[in-house]
Design an enzyme around this catalytic site. Structure first.
Site, PDB file in Angstrom:
ATOM      1  N   LYS A  46       0.829  -1.210   0.000  1.00 32.22           N
ATOM      2  CA  LYS A  46       0.000   0.000   0.000  1.00 32.22           C
ATOM      3  C   LYS A  46       0.862   1.259   0.000  1.00 32.22           C
ATOM      4  CE  LYS A  46      -4.031  -1.796   2.460  1.00 32.22           C
ATOM      5  NZ  LYS A  46      -4.809  -1.690   3.711  1.00 32.22           N
ATOM      6  N   LYS A  48       4.074   1.668  -1.017  1.00 37.92           N
ATOM      7  CA  LYS A  48       4.946   1.816  -2.184  1.00 37.92           C
ATOM      8  C   LYS A  48       4.204   1.687  -3.517  1.00 37.92           C
ATOM      9  CE  LYS A  48       8.733   2.121   0.255  1.00 37.92           C
ATOM     10  NZ  LYS A  48       9.528   3.331   0.292  1.00 37.92           N
TER      11      LYS A  48
END
Length: 70
Positions: A46, A48
């Site tokens: 979430k 990256k």
């Protein structure tokens, strides 16, 4: 009894780079004990917007080998 200042820092730490080392050293300088929280694989994805290169167990093992991390 001497009090112990504890610090905590959190992140993905997928690829350890100079910015991580600088930040971890600075955090360690603020206290006696430095605890590092490693993002789960789901959270790292979430954060990256991509899957982490290393799974959370390997990232934890890598970070725990750093001298400033307690």
């Amino acid at each position: 009894m001497k009090s112990c200042k504890k610090g905590i820092i959190a992140g993905c730490f997928d690829i350890i780079h100079p910015g991580h080392i600088h930040t971890l050293n600075a955090a360690k300088a603020l206290g006696d004990v430095l605890v590092v929280a490693i993002a789960t694989d789901k959270t790292a994805q979430k954060m990256k917007k991509r899957s982490p290169l290393h799974n959370q167990e390997l990232r934890c093992e890598l970070v725990s080998c750093l001298s400033m991390v307690d």
